[in-house]
Motif scaffolding. Structure first.
Motif, short mmCIF file in Angstrom:
data_model
loop_
_atom_site.label_atom_id
_atom_site.label_comp_id
_atom_site.label_asym_id
_atom_site.label_seq_id
_atom_site.Cartn_x
_atom_site.Cartn_y
_atom_site.Cartn_z
N GLU A 1 -0.79 -12.46 5.94
CA GLU A 1 -0.44 -11.51 4.88
C GLU A 1 -0.41 -10.07 5.40
O GLU A 1 0.35 -9.25 4.89
CB GLU A 1 -1.43 -11.63 3.71
CG GLU A 1 -1.12 -10.73 2.52
CD GLU A 1 0.29 -10.90 1.99
OE1 GLU A 1 0.88 -9.90 1.56
OE2 GLU A 1 0.82 -12.04 2.02
N ASP A 2 -1.24 -9.76 6.41
CA ASP A 2 -1.20 -8.43 7.01
C ASP A 2 0.18 -8.12 7.57
O ASP A 2 0.76 -7.06 7.32
CB ASP A 2 -2.25 -8.31 8.14
CG ASP A 2 -3.67 -8.26 7.62
OD1 ASP A 2 -4.51 -8.98 8.18
OD2 ASP A 2 -3.92 -7.49 6.68
N GLY A 3 0.71 -9.06 8.35
CA GLY A 3 2.03 -8.88 8.93
C GLY A 3 3.11 -8.80 7.88
O GLY A 3 4.04 -7.98 7.96
N LYS A 4 2.99 -9.64 6.84
CA LYS A 4 4.00 -9.64 5.77
C LYS A 4 3.99 -8.31 5.01
O LYS A 4 5.05 -7.80 4.63
CB LYS A 4 3.75 -10.81 4.82
CG LYS A 4 4.02 -12.18 5.44
CD LYS A 4 3.65 -13.30 4.48
CE LYS A 4 3.87 -14.66 5.12
NZ LYS A 4 3.43 -15.77 4.22
N ALA A 5 2.80 -7.74 4.79
CA ALA A 5 2.70 -6.46 4.08
C ALA A 5 3.35 -5.34 4.89
O ALA A 5 4.04 -4.48 4.35
CB ALA A 5 1.23 -6.14 3.79
N PHE A 6 3.11 -5.37 6.20
CA PHE A 6 3.72 -4.38 7.09
C PHE A 6 5.24 -4.52 7.08
O PHE A 6 5.99 -3.54 6.98
CB PHE A 6 3.16 -4.59 8.50
CG PHE A 6 3.66 -3.60 9.52
CD1 PHE A 6 3.63 -2.24 9.27
CD2 PHE A 6 4.17 -4.03 10.74
CE1 PHE A 6 4.08 -1.32 10.22
CE2 PHE A 6 4.62 -3.13 11.69
CZ PHE A 6 4.58 -1.78 11.42
N LYS A 7 5.71 -5.76 7.13
CA LYS A 7 7.15 -6.03 7.12
C LYS A 7 7.77 -5.54 5.81
O LYS A 7 8.84 -4.91 5.81
CB LYS A 7 7.37 -7.54 7.30
CG LYS A 7 8.83 -7.96 7.22
CD LYS A 7 8.95 -9.48 7.36
CE LYS A 7 10.39 -9.94 7.12
NZ LYS A 7 10.52 -11.41 7.23
N ARG A 8 7.11 -5.82 4.68
CA ARG A 8 7.64 -5.38 3.38
C ARG A 8 7.76 -3.86 3.32
O ARG A 8 8.73 -3.32 2.78
CB ARG A 8 6.74 -5.89 2.24
CG ARG A 8 6.89 -7.36 1.94
CD ARG A 8 6.25 -7.71 0.61
NE ARG A 8 4.82 -7.47 0.60
CZ ARG A 8 3.91 -8.37 0.92
NH1 ARG A 8 4.29 -9.59 1.29
NH2 ARG A 8 2.62 -8.08 0.87
#
Length: 444
Positions: free
Chosen positions: A400-407
């Motif tokens: 989820e950390d990576g997904k939040a950064f991507k978003r």
């Protein structure tokens, strides 16, 4: 106009000094006096402030008490500035691993302000400032601006081309109290650059504060389209937060034909330099600066070393012999000042879209606030459609950390791009240099 904007507009007509704090006025007085000091007086001031902060840190900061006792340092033996060499050098990793031990044990947490370092080269570091340090920070930057002809905040129209804004669609918002025209630096393309140039012309902008990479794009447009007459009102450009390259400086000077000043500092507030006559000049009453090699020894003139700073204004969260990991070439030490060149700090390419929009590393850095659990991160653009996000995770990282950064990156970059998260063990860094936050393989 809302109530807050109305009050700001009314206040803009009142004498500026009414709004300066006692701490601001006192530090401004010292800055103005310091310009007349000789080398002996500067050294005396630094020594006095150094001894005060060292003793305070030992008595009130758990980290330094433990560190100095562990290294058998007799705090009473620290009597001169030369004795700074007896103290261990600390790193960003030391601070991040001992965050609570760096805060003054007697401080009321409601009296401090939490802030972060930039995260272009590693995980952002949390630390604290006080009202006093913030007021002194305002005073020293106003002093630099005044030194180069800026009459002061609220006295001349100033274009702000940096930071983050609330609305991605407006060209700018106006701060009547400070006479700031705050331009949204997101989604920079030729159309927006043309609108910014028209804003400079119509509002007769005299002062610009900008990231070097963004003012360079505007200068390039001015030069290419022969729009010099539209920016002739500009008398001063002040740049920070990124390294200014020689090619950028040359073109900005050509386009604007005005005083171009950049300065080197950082959120940790341990050291400060301003650029003049082809060199960066230390402000020695702001902090104590050393230029050291890998082994912690002072470098000779014309040698490259790391900038190590000691903050003398922040008693709540003091950083003593803090290795910034920024490198520079030491030119000389003269008349109580250190002169340096070729600072290697924040660096990186633009992310460029197929429609011709550019996103600087500093703009993209705002997305880092959305990711906590990483050791390092880098954005690599392979083509107009595909961008790799390289993440070196720490032990608490989750998908989820990576997904939040991507978003967050997808919000910043308006055009359609495919971001691919790639977990890696390490990110290669150039020798004796900071890694680039953004690498673009597109020829731009």
């Amino acid at each position: 106009m809302n109530a807050k904007s109305f009050i700001k507009t009314i206040c803009s007509f009142l004498p500026r000094d009414m709004f300066y704090s006692k701490e601001y006025r006192e530090y401004s007085r010292i800055l103005n006096e310091y310009e007349k000091w000789d080398e002996r007086r500067i050294l005396d001031f630094q020594t006095q402030e150094f001894i005060k902060i060292i003793n305070h840190a030992y008595e009130n900061i758990e980290f330094y008490k433990e560190l100095y006792d562990k290294n058998n340092i007799d705090i009473n033996s620290i009597k001169s500035l030369d004795d700074i060499k007896k103290l261990p050098i600390i790193t960003k990793e030391d601070v991040k691993s001992n965050i609570d031990k760096f805060l003054d044990k007697n401080i009321n947490k409601n009296k401090v302000f939490e802030t972060y370092t930039g995260g272009t080269t590693s995980t952002p570091m949390r630390f604290y400032n006080t009202k006093i340090t913030n007021e002194r920070e305002k005073a020293v930057y106003n002093w630099i601006w005044n030194k180069f002809g800026y009459k002061g905040v609220g006295k001349e129209a100033c274009l702000i081309l940096r930071g983050n804004t609330d609305n991605d669609f407006d060209l700018y918002k106006y701060d009547a109290f400070n006479k700031y025209y705050i331009v949204n630096p997101i989604n920079i393309d030729d159309k927006k650059i043309a609108n910014i140039i028209n804003l400079i012309y119509e509002k007769r902008i005299k002062i610009i504060q900008a990231y070097p990479s963004l003012i360079y794009l505007i200068a390039k447009y001015v030069d290419t389209n022969n729009l010099y007459s539209k920016v002739k009102s500009v008398s001063n450009i002040f740049c920070s937060s990124e390294k200014m390259y020689v090619f950028q400086r040359k073109l900005i000077n050509k386009a604007f034909k005005c005083k171009l000043v950049d300065y080197y500092g950082h959120n940790e507030r341990t050291t400060l330099f301003y650029y003049d006559n082809n060199k960066h000049i230390e402000v020695p009453i702001y902090g104590i600066t050393e230029v050291l090699d890998e082994t912690g020894n002072s470098v000779e003139n014309n040698e490259r070393g790391y900038i190590v700073g000691t903050a003398i204004n922040n008693y709540a969260f003091p950083l003593i012999r803090y290795n910034t990991k920024d490198s520079c070439i030491l030119l000389e030490k003269n008349n109580g000042h250190i002169f340096i060149s070729d600072i290697d700090g924040r660096a990186g390419d633009f992310l460029v879209t197929s429609s011709g929009k550019y996103y600087s590393p500093t703009n993209l850095e705002f997305a880092i606030d959305k990711i906590d659990n990483f050791k390092d991160v880098q954005i690599v653009q392979n083509d107009y459609s595909n961008v790799d996000i390289l993440i070196v995770p720490d032990e608490n990282y989750c998908s989820e950390d990576g997904k939040a950064f991507k978003r967050e990156l997808e919000k910043i970059v308006a055009d359609e791009m495919n971001f691919h998260i790639k977990i890696v063990n390490k990110i290669d860094k150039p020798k004796n240099s900071k890694s680039r936050f953004v690498i673009s393989k597109i020829n731009n």
